[in-house]
Structure formats: C-alpha cells, structure tokens
Write an enzyme that holds these catalytic residues in place. Structure first.
Site, short mmCIF file in Angstrom:
data_model
loop_
_atom_site.label_atom_id
_atom_site.label_comp_id
_atom_site.label_asym_id
_atom_site.label_seq_id
_atom_site.Cartn_x
_atom_site.Cartn_y
_atom_site.Cartn_z
N LYS A 57 23.32 39.54 19.79
CA LYS A 57 23.86 38.87 18.42
C LYS A 57 24.29 40.07 17.52
CE LYS A 57 20.69 38.87 14.65
NZ LYS A 57 20.96 39.45 13.27
N ASN A 58 23.85 41.28 17.21
CA ASN A 58 24.68 41.93 16.11
C ASN A 58 26.07 42.59 16.70
OD1 ASN A 58 22.53 41.57 14.03
ND2 ASN A 58 21.17 43.17 14.52
N CYS A 111 17.50 39.24 6.37
CA CYS A 111 16.37 39.67 6.09
C CYS A 111 16.20 40.77 5.08
CB CYS A 111 15.71 40.42 7.23
SG CYS A 111 16.25 39.05 8.35
N ARG A 143 19.84 46.74 0.63
CA ARG A 143 20.52 46.68 1.57
C ARG A 143 21.86 46.73 0.37
NH1 ARG A 143 18.73 42.12 6.27
NH2 ARG A 143 20.43 44.10 7.78
N ASP A 148 14.70 47.64 14.13
CA ASP A 148 14.61 46.45 14.98
C ASP A 148 13.53 45.99 15.73
OD1 ASP A 148 16.28 45.63 12.69
OD2 ASP A 148 17.81 45.12 14.62
N ARG A 198 16.71 32.51 14.10
CA ARG A 198 18.10 33.35 13.46
C ARG A 198 18.94 33.76 14.78
NH1 ARG A 198 17.71 36.21 8.51
NH2 ARG A 198 19.17 37.24 9.96
C1 UD1 Z 1 22.08 46.10 10.37
C2 UD1 Z 1 22.29 44.88 11.80
C3 UD1 Z 1 20.10 45.06 11.08
C4 UD1 Z 1 19.60 46.41 11.74
C5 UD1 Z 1 20.85 47.93 11.00
C6 UD1 Z 1 20.60 48.84 11.94
C7 UD1 Z 1 23.10 43.72 11.08
C8 UD1 Z 1 23.94 41.96 11.06
N1 UD1 Z 1 22.26 43.77 11.20
O1 UD1 Z 1 22.48 45.86 9.84
O2 UD1 Z 1 19.64 44.14 12.28
O3 UD1 Z 1 18.75 47.03 11.53
O4 UD1 Z 1 22.07 47.64 10.64
O5 UD1 Z 1 20.42 49.41 12.77
O6 UD1 Z 1 24.32 44.11 12.33
N2 UD1 Z 1 23.11 51.30 2.93
C9 UD1 Z 1 23.51 51.50 1.82
N3 UD1 Z 1 25.01 50.85 1.58
C10 UD1 Z 1 25.53 50.76 2.23
C11 UD1 Z 1 25.30 49.87 3.73
C12 UD1 Z 1 24.26 50.76 4.12
O7 UD1 Z 1 22.38 52.26 1.39
O8 UD1 Z 1 26.67 50.12 1.78
C13 UD1 Z 1 22.28 51.33 3.99
C14 UD1 Z 1 20.97 49.85 3.53
O9 UD1 Z 1 20.30 49.99 2.75
C15 UD1 Z 1 20.12 51.00 4.58
C16 UD1 Z 1 20.94 51.58 5.86
O10 UD1 Z 1 22.07 51.87 4.96
O11 UD1 Z 1 18.84 51.20 4.17
C17 UD1 Z 1 21.34 50.85 7.19
O12 UD1 Z 1 21.85 50.22 6.74
P1 UD1 Z 1 23.33 49.27 7.57
O13 UD1 Z 1 23.27 50.55 8.89
O14 UD1 Z 1 24.66 49.18 7.27
O15 UD1 Z 1 22.52 48.31 8.40
P2 UD1 Z 1 23.37 46.42 8.32
O16 UD1 Z 1 24.45 46.28 8.66
O17 UD1 Z 1 22.93 45.62 7.07
#
Ligand code: UD1
Length: 423
Positions: A22-23, A117, A122, A308, A401
């Site tokens: 999915k991701n 979620c 985030r 995850d 989802r």
């Molecule tokens: C993606 C995955 C999710 C997985 C996560 C970590 C998708 C759609 N989702 O989520 O399933 O759990 O990677 O492997 O692919 N952060 C910031 N600022 C930013 C971006 C991130 O502070 O601009 C923080 C987030 O709040 C979190 C951490 O960095 O604490 C990791 O986030 P990130 O790797 O970006 O996760 P997602 O892309 O949201």
C-alpha cells in the site's frame, strides 16, 4: 456498519499470498502525474486507500482503467487542474503526495491537509522545508497545503532532513524528478517503499540514485515516458501474517515477499520462540508449541523494527511468558488500542504514551472491541483469533484501508472469521 465476528482458538496454517505494498502504491499512483504517457501498474492492492487515490486521479481529469483488480492503466495527460477537491482524500495520509507530484509537473498544487490514522502528531515541516528548498512558496493553512513555483520555477538543491520522514523523502523526490539540476536529500528515509518509488521513476526515465541509503541524489530530467511497473510486496501485510502464525501457534507460509524486507520482524519472531524458514520468495513461520518468550522491542526507521508492526508484536508479547517492553519511538500516540486489548485480558500498562510494559497472560478472552486505527485494528483481529471464545470487532473500515481481502485470506488459513453487517 460492518464488523468482524471471530471465534478464536484455532492455529492458522497454510499459505497466504501477500498483496502489493500500500505505502508504495500510493505515491506511485500520484507519481503517474509526472508523465503524459501511459503507465500500467501491476500488483496494486485493491484497498480503500488506493481506491481513493484512483478516485482523485479521475477527479483531476486523468483516465484510469482497471485491467483486473490489481492492474491499472493510467494516463494523466488530460489532467487540467492542480487543485485536489475529492472529499474522500481527506481520509488518507497519502493525499500529500499529490502536492509533490503536481508541484513537480505543473509547478503548483492545492491539496487538503492529510488525514489518516490518529497515531500522534504527524507534522508537515519536512515536506515544507523540502518544497521551499526547491524554490516553491508553501502555505499550510488550517485546511490545505498550497505550493507554488509558477513565477520562479523549481531548481535543484541540497537539503538536510532534521527527522527521518518517509512521506517527506518521497514527496521531495516527486517534486525534484523534473526539476533542472541536481537535488540531494541528506537524512533520507530508507524504507523499501522509498526505493520502490525511485525504481518506478527510474523505469520511466528518471535519474535517482542512492534510494535505500540516507543520501538520495536526483538529477532532473526534462520529461518521463510511459511503462509498466509491478509494485513490491507489502512488508507490513507480510509481517502481520507472520505474527498471526506466532500468536495462534500456527504454521504459515507467507508467500510472494522479499524476505530481506522482513529481517527485523523475522529476527524478533525467532527471539520469541518461532521457527523461521526463508526461501527466495517466501518466509515460513512456525509458532512454538508452548508459550511465546518475552523480549524487548523498540520501533525505529528502516531497517529497524517498523512502527507499523508495533501493535501486532505487542499483542504477541501479551501472550509471552514473562515481562516485555515495547518502546514506540516514531509516533507519540500509537497505543490507542491498549484499552481494547485490556478488555481481552491483556496485562499491559503504557507510560508517557511511548513505552508499554506487558506481563504476558496465558490466553486472551473473546470480547467486543473497536479498532482505533489501521494497524492496531489488524493486531486486535490477531488477538481475537487466538482468544478463547467469540469476539466482535467494529471500526473495520480502518483495517480495510490497508489490508486486501483480510478476512478472506484469514479464512483460507483456517480462521473462523466472518464479516457481518449491523444496523
Ligand atoms: C508513513 C507511512 C506510515 C508509517 C510511517 C513510518 C504512508 C502513507 N504512511 O507515514 O504507515 O507508519 O511512514 O514508517 O506511507 N514528521 C514530522 N514532520 C514531517 C514529517 C514527519 O515531524 O514533515 C514526523 C512524524 O510526525 C512522525 C515521524 O516524523 O513522528 C515519521 O513520519 P513519516 O515517516 O513522515 O510518516 P508518514 O509518511 O506520515
């Protein structure tokens, strides 16, 4: 309202075929915007999140044809607007990939703030920092992300990520592929889906090197062409079924996977007493006859243990002999399922929202519970499959989802699970 009714206590045995990731599929679907030529995507999981991405492409004016459930032919040359207004897009996190793809292709985008979620803060600051470094103005309002580089254009640059972010790494790649010059991302995420997006883009004429390391280099190209690409297997779906073998004391061949993507999960399963047999494309997990063993887990960016998979391993450790700890280091609110698990008899306490202390019990008891988010929902299903008696789990729209035919795949392994509708 639909829910799962599960009668637990049966070991799950047999072979399960893992769907596409999915991701990886979500950003690749958005990335089709980067070319005017036709893309055929294979191994796309048919889950609610990918359905919403497809709806959004159609809404933007693209043509999308399903060849079969998992194969799509997409042409985005007819996209005529840069503003995403499909209301369903607000439900998913991956909506932000339209910002990177539209910015890269048309130098502008307006996208509703991502949903997804509720597993803690985030932020989007890394996305913002990356787009700004490329020369765009970024305005994040209460409801949307607006990015614009129509006046200045984008230009290659070097940037350092303060946090490891899967979403920001991919989004910056999407924005930089067609950007003149060289873009370097230091501190990039190394997850398999980051590599898969880079492989897809390179397959249609992009020039990205270093994906899978913490330094990614993108040499801008003037245009991309069409092509056919198969999405990698889903690491987390595979890990969930591996954990199902452990939790139900079963014997499952998790097929159509890339075993190296599963190393951190296999290693923890061995530690807690499972036997792992790997071959080229599958991993067989044999649960122990007696109780699982205790251990310590800390979630980390890849190649560490994936956040995850945190709820699923916590459910397993809830049945282990002795006291285990699970530290969540990626998200600050990822133990929302704990109160539901307690209803099944799990002895688990969470400290400061980041550390769970789990004193294993011999068995869970069936209960009526609610899935709070996607992965936690899947973990609660595993708990119910191992429990004495019957459980009903609602909130399964979260689970659907991200897991294709979850109940059907579990039934094929011998689970007593049915999906029922209730007024
Ligand atoms: C993606 C995955 C999710 C997985 C996560 C970590 C998708 C759609 N989702 O989520 O399933 O759990 O990677 O492997 O692919 N952060 C910031 N600022 C930013 C971006 C991130 O502070 O601009 C923080 C987030 O709040 C979190 C951490 O960095 O604490 C990791 O986030 P990130 O790797 O970006 O996760 P997602 O892309 O949201």
């Amino acid at each position: 309202m639909e829910l799962y009714r599960i009668k637990g206590g049966k070991p799950l045995c047999g072979t399960v075929n893992i769907s596409g990731a999915k991701n990886a599929a979500l950003p690749i679907l958005a990335a089709t915007i980067l070319t005017d030529e036709t893309i055929t995507l294979e191994n796309v999981p048919k889950v609610n999140d990918t359905n919403i991405m497809v709806e959004t492409l159609l809404n933007l004016g693209a043509s999308v044809e399903y060849i079969d459930d998992n194969t799509l032919k997409i042409n985005t040359s007819t996209v005529k607007k840069y503003s995403v207004d499909n209301p369903s897009i607000k439900k998913i996190r991956a909506s932000y990939y339209f910002a990177g793809a539209l910015l890269g292709r048309y130098k502008q985008a307006r996208v509703p703030l991502p949903g997804g979620c509720n597993i803690g803060g985030r932020g989007l600051d890394m996305h913002e920092k990356g787009f700004e470094a490329l020369g765009a103005t970024v305005d994040i309002t209460e409801s949307e992300i607006v990015v614009d580089a129509t006046k200045t254009g984008l230009y290659g640059t070097k940037m350092y990520m303060d946090k490891v972010s899967v979403g920001a790494t991919i989004n910056i790649m999407l924005a930089a592929v067609l950007t003149p010059g060289k873009t370097v991302i230091e501190g990039a995420a190394k997850e398999p889906h980051v590599v898969d997006v880079a492989n897809f883009i390179n397959g249609i004429g992009g020039h990205i090197t270093g994906a899978g390391t913490d330094k990614i280099r993108i040499n801008g190209v003037p245009a991309l062409h069409g092509g056919t690409y198969a999405v990698i297997p889903d690491q987390i779906e595979a890990g969930t079924f591996m954990m199902a073998a452990a939790i139900t004391h079963g014997d499952i061949v998790v097929d159509n996977v890339i075993p190296t993507h599963l190393d951190s999960i296999s290693s923890k399963l061995k530690e807690i007493g499972c036997k792992i047999i790997e071959s080229d494309e599958n991993v067989r997990v044999i649960g122990p006859e007696g109780r699982l063993k205790r251990t310590q887990v800390k979630t980390l960016p890849y190649p560490g243990f994936p956040t995850d998979m945190q709820p699923q391993i916590s459910v397993a450790l809830g049945l282990a002999d002795g006291c285990s700890t699970v530290v969540e280091s990626i998200f600050d609110n990822r133990f929302m399922y704990v109160n539901e698990l307690k209803k099944m008899g799990c002895n688990i306490v969470v400290d400061e929202c980041t550390t769970a202390y789990i004193e294993g019990v011999e068995y869970y008891q069936g209960a009526n519970i609610t899935s709070p988010d996607l992965r936690a929902g899947a973990a609660l299903v595993l708990a119910a499959l191992s429990a004495n008696g019957q459980s009903e789990i609602d909130g399964i729209e979260y689970i659907e989802r991200g897991y294709e035919n979850f109940d059907k795949k579990l039934r094929l392994l011998g689970a007593d699970i049915e999906k029922i509708s209730r007024e």
